[in-house]
Design an enzyme around this catalytic site. Structure first.
Site, short mmCIF file in Angstrom:
data_model
loop_
_atom_site.label_atom_id
_atom_site.label_comp_id
_atom_site.label_asym_id
_atom_site.label_seq_id
_atom_site.Cartn_x
_atom_site.Cartn_y
_atom_site.Cartn_z
CG ASP A 24 -5.94 -5.37 2.69
OD1 ASP A 24 -6.40 -6.50 2.90
OD2 ASP A 24 -6.01 -4.80 1.58
CB SER A 54 -0.94 -0.04 1.21
OG SER A 54 -1.82 1.07 1.18
CG HIS A 87 -4.57 -0.49 -0.46
ND1 HIS A 87 -4.38 -0.28 0.87
CD2 HIS A 87 -5.02 -1.76 -0.57
CE1 HIS A 87 -4.71 -1.36 1.55
NE2 HIS A 87 -5.09 -2.29 0.68
#
Length: 971
Positions: free
Chosen positions: A137, A18, A45
């Site tokens: 995540d 991310s 992401h």
């Protein structure tokens, strides 16, 4: 169509990143081998509204092919696949599956979703890597990969730009390796040399002995026997631990276990498959909710004890999922059962997690928003199970194989446990499960499991999702008892036959205690410190009765007339001062009359520091027999005093009653205020949840912006390098260049352009027409405008005021999208070329003048014997013109009049050998001038360069006296 076998030949590495992950990805692929035999799938992401440059950027860091993933694309080894923006990605049979996200922005967990599908699809060939990023995540995805037998790697948090995702995975215990990014490719290659290619080999005596020694060490230290677990599962996990310690021989690893007890615990943890999630297999739980549970609860009375056992519960998600379904069912059916869910597992560590009831934020992927609000409390670290659900479940450590099962169960759930056990052990568990269930109870297995050959014990309710109903008959009971007897005999010491036949000794002490309590213990009540009844022994109806109004279990409000005051004071003394009240006689009104009751209140020993328990006992006292006595006549003064005291007592009772009513009113007001405060608190909690949701959305947007910013920064650096390259290119070509837009306004120019236009840096943005030029003419702007309109390039040589010459080229300015946005003027200095051409022209003119002034006919031939030039005397003597001569082969001149064999011999044989020939006599009848004898002189001229040579050929007519002096060649 791809098959699973196709994709399982090589490992597939799922990489989650991310914020700050771009640098880590570039570092990873700079060190990743090109032909490592692995495929890489990157999930990051990304901003859903922004085109991703990730594939283009990563292609500069690796020679492997980097592709933006497409739907249904087959994953191939030595390739890198990048998730597109605004897409969820999964993998099925080695093919990537793309879909539009269902969750709103800020609630998506794409890394977890892909890693879970990767674990399910690739099993032990799956690899999960978590790099820099915020949030959690990827944690649950690594858990699934570990459970499937794969490998997980996590970036060392100290080296990550954002350590949220790596720290979450490490703290959860789902990282096989924690290391810097540049070390990961080497670790992957090392692990997969020994693990990914592992297939259970034929057990040789030596290898079997080593594995048995390992399992024996494990049983000795942990007390758990894994010998009947599937050998492929055990083998892969032992191989993985051996690879981490660079041990290749099982006997060596067995010795290592003996010398390092900590490694035994690590191996024990490795062998346990703690993979689960809320509502795993949603369709199965939907069937449980709509079909199974309603039938199980049908016709059950209120306060029915509904018993559930979840065997192999891992971290408790499945147990809480069943509790949620039961709570929703009770709310829907307006029934109220007492739920007892026993949730057990072998690992103390996962049971501790289950008891805490705290789960990461990414459970939102499995739990609906409505259930999250209803049954969970949002906290900083994630979600906590609410008390009403937590109190339904009891967690305990249990070995389902050797410990006795729970009994009288309505539902037994054992999912994804038996698939790791050998058939022998499965055949022992199924009868034990049947023994644990009530008649008609339901067994809930995973889709990969079944009851095997025990169809006489269970009937199928749902074959797809493996729901079975326990059937009880004489045949099934005999079968169960035969299995249970053998099952219990193997789990402990085998008793002797005499001991089995010996009747069990009677516990006289317990029997005596029960009889005495039943017949001699007075009616009693156990209350807490506030007087709320917790337990009632024997009939207390003569002393307590339901209070009018709202139902309550408070003993003071339920006390009959005459008992209330004494009971209140005795409870207060026992609760506050631990003072006993024993055998206090109280007049209690019962059935219209008063009777004497002995009241006792005793504090109970405190078993919980937060609870103060009291024992209240009642015992009827027979009215004592009074001896006859003479009736005493009260005096008037005494009668007056009695009346006065009775009036005071009546007043005190009225005052007390009024005070009690006022206190009750105050209590009602306080209760109302408390309800208002509770309502306000719920509103604040709802507002806080909304703020938390907004915070998560902003955090997600921030991560996406960081990713986009990193990509743009990389693009800017690339453009800066290209700009530097372009600047150096333009500066070193020494070509003046001026870029004009469609309005002839200067956009950019190079240094050499200042020789033609008097430009300075501040002229950018000004029309070129405003700039004074050094050209002899000012026609270039009109030519540039014409090129812009016609798109036809223009080229011209021009001279500037100092005498220098330039080649001017004007071409349209085209963008990468083939859009015309102006023109480009280039100025190439050709002064030296013009000077050289002028010099050549002067030399040519000089040579031609010299040739023309020679009085003898002269020809200049090239190497192909074509005429380059001839002098005027030649044209006059032989009566030919320059048009018919220059550029023609000598043999073709004058309709072939020079096609003379002697001339051919001279030019093609003698001259190449001798370089020069003088006084070569040729006699020929020329068509125009007639018979002539001529003398030829030829010389080959070779230049200093490697260019073609020239031949000078002169002729002169031979007089009569000279013929004898030269060799004649008659034709």
């Amino acid at each position: 169509m791809a098959t699973k076998k196709t994709a399982s030949v090589f490992p597939i590495v799922g990489i989650g990143a991310s914020a700050g992950g771009l640098e880590a990805l570039e570092e990873f692929f700079r060190h990743a081998p090109v032909n490592g035999g692995m495929a890489f799938v990157i999930v990051q992401h990304l901003d859903p509204s922004h085109t991703s440059l990730l594939a283009e950027i990563l292609q500069r860091s690796t020679k492997m092919k980097v592709i933006e993933a497409q739907d249904q694309i087959l994953v191939e080894a030595n390739c890198v696949y990048v998730i597109p923006p605004n897409r969820d990605m999964a993998i099925f049979h080695g093919m990537l599956q793309l879909s539009t996200p269902d969750e709103p922005r800020g609630h998506r967990l794409p890394i977890d979703a892909f890693l879970r599908s990767l674990a399910e699809d690739q099993q032990e060939n799956a690899v999960g890597i978590i790099l820099s990023g915020t949030g959690t995540d990827g944690t649950q995805g690594l858990r699934a990969i570990l459970g499937g037998g794969g490998i997980t790697l996590v970036q060392e948090p100290g080296t990550a730009k954002y350590d949220g995702m790596p720290s979450s995975a490490i703290q959860a215990g789902y990282a096989s390796h924690v290391m810097a990014v540049d070390k990961m490719p080497e670790a992957l290659l090392s692990d997969f040399r020994s693990i990914c290619a592992y297939t259970a080999p034929p057990a040789t005596p030596k290898s079997a002995k080593g594995i048995n020694r390992i399992l024996m060490q494990l049983r000795t230290i942990t007390g758990h026997d894994f010998s009947l677990y599937k050998k492929s599962t055990i083998g892969r996990r032992i191989e993985r631990r051996m690879a981490q310690h660079t041990i290749e021989d099982a006997d060596v690893y067995a010795r290592y276990l003996k010398e390092n007890p900590a490694e035994v615990n690590a191996l024990f943890k490795e062998l346990l498959i703690n993979v689960t999630n809320f509502f795993r297999d949603p369709e199965a739980f939907a069937t449980l909710e709509t079909e199974i549970l309603p039938k199980l609860c049908q016709d059950k009375p209120d306060n029915y004890v509904f018993r559930v056992w979840v065997a192999g519960c891992a971290t408790g998600e499945e147990a809480y999922s069943i509790a949620i379904l039961l709570r929703e069912l009770m709310d829907k059916s307006h029934q109220e059962f007492k739920i007892q869910i026993y949730s057990t597992d072998l690992s103390e560590e996962v049971i501790a997690v289950a008891r805490a009831g705290i789960y990461p934020p990414n459970i939102a992927q499995d739990v609906s928003p409505e259930r999250l609000r209803r049954f969970f409390i949002k906290e900083d670290k994630g979600y906590r199970v609410k008390k009403e659900i937590r109190e339904m479940v009891v967690f305990a450590i249990q070995n389902v194989i050797k410990d006795p099962p729970f009994t009288k169960l309505d539902l037994l759930s054992c999912r994804n446990l038996m698939i790791y056990l050998e058939a022998e052990l499965q055949n022992r568990l199924i009868p034990a499960f049947h023994y644990a269930l009530k008649p008609g109870g339901v067994l809930f297995l995973s889709p990969s499991e079944s009851i095997g050959n025990h169809t006489d014990l269970f009937s199928s309710l749902n074959r797809k999702w493996k729901f079975y109903r326990a059937t009880h008959s004489i045949t099934s009971s005999r079968a169960v008892m035969s299995h249970v007897v053998s099952w219990t005999a193997e789990t402990g010491d085998k008793p002797s036959e005499e001991a089995m036949n010996k009747p069990k000794d009677t516990n006289f002490a317990e029997l005596t205690r029960r009889v005495l309590v039943q017949y001699y213990a007075p009616p009693s009540v156990v209350t807490d410190g506030k007087g709320d009844i917790l337990y009632v022994h024997n009939d207390t109806g003569r002393y307590l009765r339901p209070a009018p109004g709202q139902a309550t279990l408070n003993i003071i409000e339920m006390a009959r007339e005459g008992l209330e005051l004494e009971l209140r004071s005795a409870l207060r003394a026992a609760a506050d001062d631990k003072t006993l009240t024993l055998n206090k006689l109280v007049q209690v009104k019962t059935n219209g009359g008063f009777s004497t009751v002995s009241l006792s209140v005793r504090p109970l020993p405190i078993t919980d520091g937060n609870q103060n328990l009291l024992l209240v006992s009642f015992q009827d006292i027979a009215n004592p027999t009074l001896k006859p006595s003479r009736k005493r006549i009260a005096k008037p003064a005494e009668l007056g005093r009695i009346d006065e005291l009775e009036q005071e007592l009546a007043y005190l009772k009225e005052s007390y009653q009024a005070g009690m009513e006022e206190q009750q009113a105050s209590n009602e007001e306080l209760k109302s205020a408390n309800e208002e405060m509770q309502s306000t608190n719920e509103e604040l909690q709802s507002t806080n949840e909304e703020l938390e949701t907004s915070k998560e959305e902003l955090q997600s947007v921030n991560e996406e912006l960081i990713t986009v910013n990193a990509e743009l920064q990389a693009k800017i650096e690339q453009l800066a390098r290209m700009q530097n390259d372009m600047k150096n290119l333009l500066d070193n070509t020494n070509i003046g260049t001026v870029f004009l837009d469609e309005h002839m306004v200067i956009r950019r120019f190079t240094r050499e352009a200042t020789q033609l236009y008097r430009l300075v840096a501040t002229d950018v943005g000004r029309p070129l027409n405003d700039i004074k030029s050094n050209l002899e003419s000012e026609e270039l702007l009109s030519k540039a405008q014409a090129v812009l309109e016609s798109l036809v390039p223009f080229e011209q040589e021009v001279q500037i005021q100092n005498g220098a010459w330039f080649l001017v080229r004007i071409q349209p300015y085209r963008t990468l999208d083939n859009v015309i946005e102006g023109v480009v003027l280039t100025f190439t200095d050709i002064s030296k070329r013009v000077a050289a051409e002028t010099a050549v022209q002067l030399a040519r003119e000089l040579a031609e003048n010299v040739v023309d002034n020679i009085r003898k006919p002269l020809l200049v031939l090239d190497s192909q014997l074509q005429v380059v030039t001839a002098n005027r005397v030649f044209y006059d003597y032989f009566k030919v013109t320059p048009t018919d001569t220059v550029g023609h082969k000598i043999y073709d001149l004058g309709n072939g009049q020079w096609n003379i064999p002697a001339l051919r011999e001279l030019l093609e044989i003698i001259l190449p050998r001798d370089q020069a020939v003088e006084a070569y006599v040729v006699e020929h009848d020329f068509p125009v001038i007639g018979q002539h004898k001529i003398l030829l002189n030829a010389r080959r001229i070779v230049g200093k360069t490697s260019g073609p040579s020239l031949i000078l050929l002169t002729t002169e007519e031979v007089g009569d006296g000279s013929i004898d002096k030269h060799r004649e060649n008659k034709i």
